[in-house]
Design a protein around this motif. Structure first.
Motif, PDB file in Angstrom:
ATOM      1  N   ASN A   6       0.831  -1.213   0.000  1.00  0.00           N
ATOM      2  CA  ASN A   6       0.000   0.000   0.000  1.00  0.00           C
ATOM      3  C   ASN A   6       0.858   1.252   0.000  1.00  0.00           C
ATOM      4  O   ASN A   6       0.505   2.268   0.579  1.00  0.00           O
ATOM      5  CB  ASN A   6      -0.941   0.006   1.206  1.00  0.00           C
ATOM      6  CG  ASN A   6      -0.162   0.030   2.535  1.00  0.00           C
ATOM      7  OD1 ASN A   6       1.042  -0.206   2.563  1.00  0.00           O
ATOM      8  ND2 ASN A   6      -0.862   0.316   3.631  1.00  0.00           N
ATOM      9  N   GLY A   7       2.012   1.162  -0.671  1.00  0.00           N
ATOM     10  CA  GLY A   7       2.932   2.297  -0.710  1.00  0.00           C
ATOM     11  C   GLY A   7       2.541   3.325  -1.752  1.00  0.00           C
ATOM     12  O   GLY A   7       1.369   3.484  -2.114  1.00  0.00           O
ATOM     13  N   GLY A   8       3.554   3.999  -2.285  1.00  0.00           N
ATOM     14  CA  GLY A   8       3.290   5.087  -3.231  1.00  0.00           C
ATOM     15  C   GLY A   8       3.118   4.640  -4.661  1.00  0.00           C
ATOM     16  O   GLY A   8       2.719   5.425  -5.521  1.00  0.00           O
ATOM     17  N   GLY A   9       3.426   3.356  -4.972  1.00  0.00           N
ATOM     18  CA  GLY A   9       3.306   2.873  -6.332  1.00  0.00           C
ATOM     19  C   GLY A   9       4.425   3.409  -7.218  1.00  0.00           C
ATOM     20  O   GLY A   9       5.374   4.053  -6.758  1.00  0.00           O
ATOM     21  N   PHE A  10       4.315   3.132  -8.502  1.00  0.00           N
ATOM     22  CA  PHE A  10       5.295   3.614  -9.483  1.00  0.00           C
ATOM     23  C   PHE A  10       4.790   4.933 -10.041  1.00  0.00           C
ATOM     24  O   PHE A  10       4.001   4.952 -10.999  1.00  0.00           O
ATOM     25  CB  PHE A  10       5.478   2.585 -10.594  1.00  0.00           C
ATOM     26  CG  PHE A  10       6.053   1.279 -10.126  1.00  0.00           C
ATOM     27  CD1 PHE A  10       7.418   1.086 -10.052  1.00  0.00           C
ATOM     28  CD2 PHE A  10       5.216   0.237  -9.732  1.00  0.00           C
ATOM     29  CE1 PHE A  10       7.937  -0.122  -9.614  1.00  0.00           C
ATOM     30  CE2 PHE A  10       5.729  -0.967  -9.296  1.00  0.00           C
ATOM     31  CZ  PHE A  10       7.101  -1.147  -9.225  1.00  0.00           C
ATOM     32  N   GLU A  11       5.188   6.020  -9.466  1.00  0.00           N
ATOM     33  CA  GLU A  11       4.649   7.329  -9.853  1.00  0.00           C
ATOM     34  C   GLU A  11       5.005   7.685 -11.284  1.00  0.00           C
ATOM     35  O   GLU A  11       4.208   8.250 -12.030  1.00  0.00           O
ATOM     36  CB  GLU A  11       5.174   8.404  -8.898  1.00  0.00           C
ATOM     37  CG  GLU A  11       4.726   8.200  -7.448  1.00  0.00           C
ATOM     38  CD  GLU A  11       5.284   9.260  -6.531  1.00  0.00           C
ATOM     39  OE1 GLU A  11       6.069  10.100  -7.016  1.00  0.00           O
ATOM     40  OE2 GLU A  11       4.934   9.249  -5.333  1.00  0.00           O
ATOM     41  N   ASP A  12       6.233   7.380 -11.718  1.00  0.00           N
ATOM     42  CA  ASP A  12       6.657   7.752 -13.067  1.00  0.00           C
ATOM     43  C   ASP A  12       6.001   6.909 -14.139  1.00  0.00           C
ATOM     44  O   ASP A  12       6.116   7.214 -15.329  1.00  0.00           O
ATOM     45  CB  ASP A  12       8.182   7.625 -13.200  1.00  0.00           C
ATOM     46  CG  ASP A  12       8.899   8.680 -12.361  1.00  0.00           C
ATOM     47  OD1 ASP A  12       8.256   9.699 -12.063  1.00  0.00           O
ATOM     48  OD2 ASP A  12      10.076   8.472 -12.032  1.00  0.00           O
ATOM     49  N   ALA A  13       5.301   5.815 -13.745  1.00  0.00           N
ATOM     50  CA  ALA A  13       4.644   4.983 -14.745  1.00  0.00           C
ATOM     51  C   ALA A  13       3.534   5.742 -15.451  1.00  0.00           C
ATOM     52  O   ALA A  13       3.194   5.460 -16.596  1.00  0.00           O
ATOM     53  CB  ALA A  13       4.074   3.716 -14.098  1.00  0.00           C
ATOM     54  N   GLU A  14       2.947   6.735 -14.753  1.00  0.00           N
ATOM     55  CA  GLU A  14       1.902   7.534 -15.362  1.00  0.00           C
ATOM     56  C   GLU A  14       2.449   8.458 -16.442  1.00  0.00           C
ATOM     57  O   GLU A  14       1.721   9.029 -17.220  1.00  0.00           O
ATOM     58  CB  GLU A  14       1.174   8.354 -14.288  1.00  0.00           C
ATOM     59  CG  GLU A  14       0.439   7.507 -13.273  1.00  0.00           C
ATOM     60  CD  GLU A  14      -0.625   6.642 -13.938  1.00  0.00           C
ATOM     61  OE1 GLU A  14      -1.394   7.172 -14.752  1.00  0.00           O
ATOM     62  OE2 GLU A  14      -0.645   5.437 -13.673  1.00  0.00           O
ATOM     63  N   LYS A  15       3.783   8.622 -16.465  1.00  0.00           N
ATOM     64  CA  LYS A  15       4.414   9.478 -17.470  1.00  0.00           C
ATOM     65  C   LYS A  15       4.859   8.684 -18.684  1.00  0.00           C
ATOM     66  O   LYS A  15       5.629   9.160 -19.506  1.00  0.00           O
ATOM     67  CB  LYS A  15       5.613  10.190 -16.852  1.00  0.00           C
ATOM     68  CG  LYS A  15       5.252  11.042 -15.628  1.00  0.00           C
ATOM     69  CD  LYS A  15       6.499  11.651 -15.009  1.00  0.00           C
ATOM     70  CE  LYS A  15       6.152  12.460 -13.755  1.00  0.00           C
ATOM     71  NZ  LYS A  15       7.353  13.035 -13.122  1.00  0.00           N
ATOM     72  N   GLY A  16       4.411   7.466 -18.798  1.00  0.00           N
ATOM     73  CA  GLY A  16       4.723   6.657 -19.960  1.00  0.00           C
ATOM     74  C   GLY A  16       5.909   5.738 -19.785  1.00  0.00           C
ATOM     75  O   GLY A  16       6.322   5.065 -20.734  1.00  0.00           O
ATOM     76  N   LYS A  17       6.507   5.658 -18.601  1.00  0.00           N
ATOM     77  CA  LYS A  17       7.670   4.812 -18.373  1.00  0.00           C
ATOM     78  C   LYS A  17       7.222   3.408 -17.977  1.00  0.00           C
ATOM     79  O   LYS A  17       6.191   3.220 -17.359  1.00  0.00           O
ATOM     80  CB  LYS A  17       8.561   5.408 -17.298  1.00  0.00           C
ATOM     81  CG  LYS A  17       9.158   6.767 -17.672  1.00  0.00           C
ATOM     82  CD  LYS A  17      10.092   7.278 -16.594  1.00  0.00           C
ATOM     83  CE  LYS A  17      10.694   8.635 -16.993  1.00  0.00           C
ATOM     84  NZ  LYS A  17      11.611   9.159 -15.960  1.00  0.00           N
ATOM     85  N   ASP A  18       8.054   2.429 -18.336  1.00  0.00           N
ATOM     86  CA  ASP A  18       7.757   1.031 -18.031  1.00  0.00           C
ATOM     87  C   ASP A  18       7.970   0.774 -16.537  1.00  0.00           C
ATOM     88  O   ASP A  18       9.080   0.971 -16.035  1.00  0.00           O
ATOM     89  CB  ASP A  18       8.673   0.131 -18.853  1.00  0.00           C
ATOM     90  CG  ASP A  18       8.315  -1.336 -18.683  1.00  0.00           C
ATOM     91  OD1 ASP A  18       7.365  -1.619 -17.935  1.00  0.00           O
ATOM     92  OD2 ASP A  18       8.991  -2.179 -19.298  1.00  0.00           O
TER      93      ASP A  18
END
Length: 576
Positions: A515-527
């Motif tokens: 339940n952490g912060g997740g992959f924040e940069d994934a929303e910017k199109g990164k794998d």
């Protein structure tokens, strides 16, 4: 039945030739069939339309002629004077004789007229019907045809019906009725002309609509005015058949080998419908099918003979080369092949001989590379175990010892020892689900001692999964990623849940959820797989190496709420 690729080349050539011949004959036959059928159908449609239109114009002329006769009577001064009498006692006189002579003249010159009836508003009646009493008839004035004629500016044409005034009750007639009025539009009576049924039939009989074709006439009320079969006049279900025929679409009629054409008659509420049967199209289709069967049979025999000869010439040298390959398969690399045949087959045999010297070397090289690759993957994974984890664990032990917490020092030390024992034990690349869960449990226990209330964890597994063999060190990199990239940034406590469950068929799923912060940069199109570092990528590649491209690692990212990483494995480890 064997798949196509397992058939012999001779059989494949034969089948290909026969299939190509069938395709060509079929394509040509279908093209000929549909084009010829379409052309003939169009010609039949044009011919039918022309015949119906011509007959319709003749009917219009005939109806105009009848209306002219009705005008002659309805506008006659004698008729006006006779039917304008103020008394019903006056039943003889010059006017009546003139009217009767006029009626008789019309009957003599128009034999298709069955009867002419003049009925006055005050009961006067003049007709050629001998059995009709010449006195006032209230029943006649109450009939439908009489009422329909009232107020009409044009003559009213009825549908076919029995002539109720004739002694022969089987006579079918079509009536023309109109109101009699004087110059001031005063109602004087009604004129009715009964037309013999065969008068219409004589106009329509010469149409060529095929063996099963026919024509019929409906009026505005969809009552049958004309049909060659009198049953359609009295039977309601047959009348509905004619209405349905008029409303049917072209494709429905085509399936029944029929087509229709309608002609709306001017100055009447009649519609003439021609139904043509496509007898010529049906005969032509049968002839085309016979020609195609004969032609196809001849071409198939020719194709079979020629393809058999060609297939044998191609298959013979290939079979010789195949026998040489069988010898090589048995270990005889000194086999010599002297193959004759086409340039391609000769080249193939030459290349085959040149490859024999390289087969063993290449196979051994491939085997060595595979073994080296697996060993390198596991060594890389071992090297990814963060040295800082070891340092931090030792710091935690020192810190606990300084505070005299001996029991916790012992627990952490045991957990660290078991963690590394499970990681490095025996140098094997595989482990069981039980040991893998125990391995990650020791890791989480140590991290729990370090982070205290900031970290909680659960480990669950379905029954029957513990003894399944899997590649080892799959879960620890995922848990490490969840802690250092997800939970460590949380202001409060974090939760890691690890689940082992069985999926459909032979699939095994290992799930790590936080339940952490997740992959924040994934929303910017990164794998997300690249954002998780070398550890996640290493795990994914190892799984694909063991199980194939259909298996691996998938990430369900929830920015700001956590992430779920799912490992898809088989319940049986492939033999290396």
């Amino acid at each position: 039945m064997k798949p196509w690729r397992l058939w012999g080349i001779r059989t494949q050539i034969l089948v290909f030739y026969l299939a190509a011949t069938l395709f060509i004959v079929g394509a040509m036959g279908l093209a000929l069939f549909f084009s010829t059928t379409r052309i003939v159908s169009q010609e039949v449609a044009k011919t039918t339309a022309t015949a119906i239109d011509k007959s319709g114009r003749q009917l219009e002329m005939y109806i105009d002629q009848l209306k002219g006769l009705s005008d002659l009577l309805a506008e006659s001064p004698q008729v006006h004077r006779y039917f304008d009498q103020s008394s019903t006692d006056y039943l003889t006189g010059d006017e009546r004789r003139d009217i009767e002579r006029m009626i008789q003249g019309m009957l003599n010159t128009n034999p298709e007229i069955a009867s002419i009836i003049l009925i006055g508003a005050k009961g006067q009646l003049i007709t050629n019907e001998q059995n009709l009493e010449m006195h006032y008839s209230g029943d006649i004035q109450d009939q439908e045809w009489y009422q329909e004629a009232l107020g009409s500016t044009m003559p009213i044409l009825t549908s076919a019906r029995m002539q109720e005034f004739s002694m022969d009750k089987d006579n079918w007639v079509i009536s023309l009725g109109r109101e009699l009025t004087d110059e001031k539009k005063k109602h004087l009576g009604v004129l009715r002309i009964d037309l013999k049924y065969d008068a219409i039939e004589s106009i329509l009989k010469d149409m060529n609509l095929g063996q099963e074709g026919y024509s019929y006439i409906l009026n505005q009320s969809q009552r049958v005015v004309y049909h060659p079969n009198p049953e359609y006049f009295s039977q309601e279900e047959k009348r509905l058949e004619l209405i349905d025929m008029l409303e049917m679409e072209g494709n429905e009629l085509s399936r029944e080998y029929k087509l229709t054409h309608r002609y709306d008659l001017n100055n009447s509420d009649w519609v003439l419908v021609g139904v043509a049967s496509l007898d010529g199209v049906r005969r032509m289709e049968a002839e085309i099918i016979i020609v195609l069967v004969v032609l196809g049979s001849v071409l198939l025999l020719a194709a079979f003979g020629s393809s058999a000869i060609y297939a044998s010439s191609v298959a013979r040298p290939i079979r010789q080369l195949e026998k040489a390959m069988e010898e090589v398969e048995k270990g005889s690399l000194a086999t010599e092949v002297g193959v004759v045949g086409s340039a391609e087959i000769a080249s193939l045999s030459t290349h085959f001989l040149s490859m024999l010297d390289r087969i063993r070397e290449l196979m051994q090289e491939i085997r060595n590379k595979e073994q080296f690759l697996r060993a390198s993957e596991l060594k890389t994974l071992y090297s990814q175990i963060n040295p800082h984890f070891l340092y931090n664990t030792l710091d935690t032990i020192v810190w606990l010892a300084e505070f005299g917490n001996t029991e916790r020092v012992i627990s952490v030390s045991k957990a660290m020892a078991r963690f590394f024992r499970l990681s490095l034990r025996g140098g094997s690349e595989t482990t069981t689900v039980r040991d893998e869960l125990d391995h990650v449990r020791q890791y989480l226990f140590i991290q729990k001692e370090r982070y205290q209330d900031k970290l909680s964890y659960e480990i669950q597994a379905e029954d029957g999964l513990m003894d399944i063999t899997i590649p080892k060190i799959l879960l620890q990199p995922l848990v490490e990623n969840a802690i250092y990239h997800g939970l460590r940034k949380l202001p409060g406590g974090g939760m890691i849940r690890i689940t082992a469950r069985k999926g459909e068929k032979e699939d095994l799923f290992l799930v790590v959820e936080d339940n952490g912060g997740g992959f924040e940069d994934a929303e910017k199109g990164k794998d997300p797989l690249r954002l998780g570092g070398v550890g996640l990528k290493n795990v994914a590649e190892r799984i694909r190496l063991y199980y194939g491209e259909d298996y691996g690692l998938s990430i369900a990212n929830r920015p700001g709420q956590g992430a779920t990483i799912i490992l898809r494995l088989k319940t049986t480890l492939p033999v290396s």
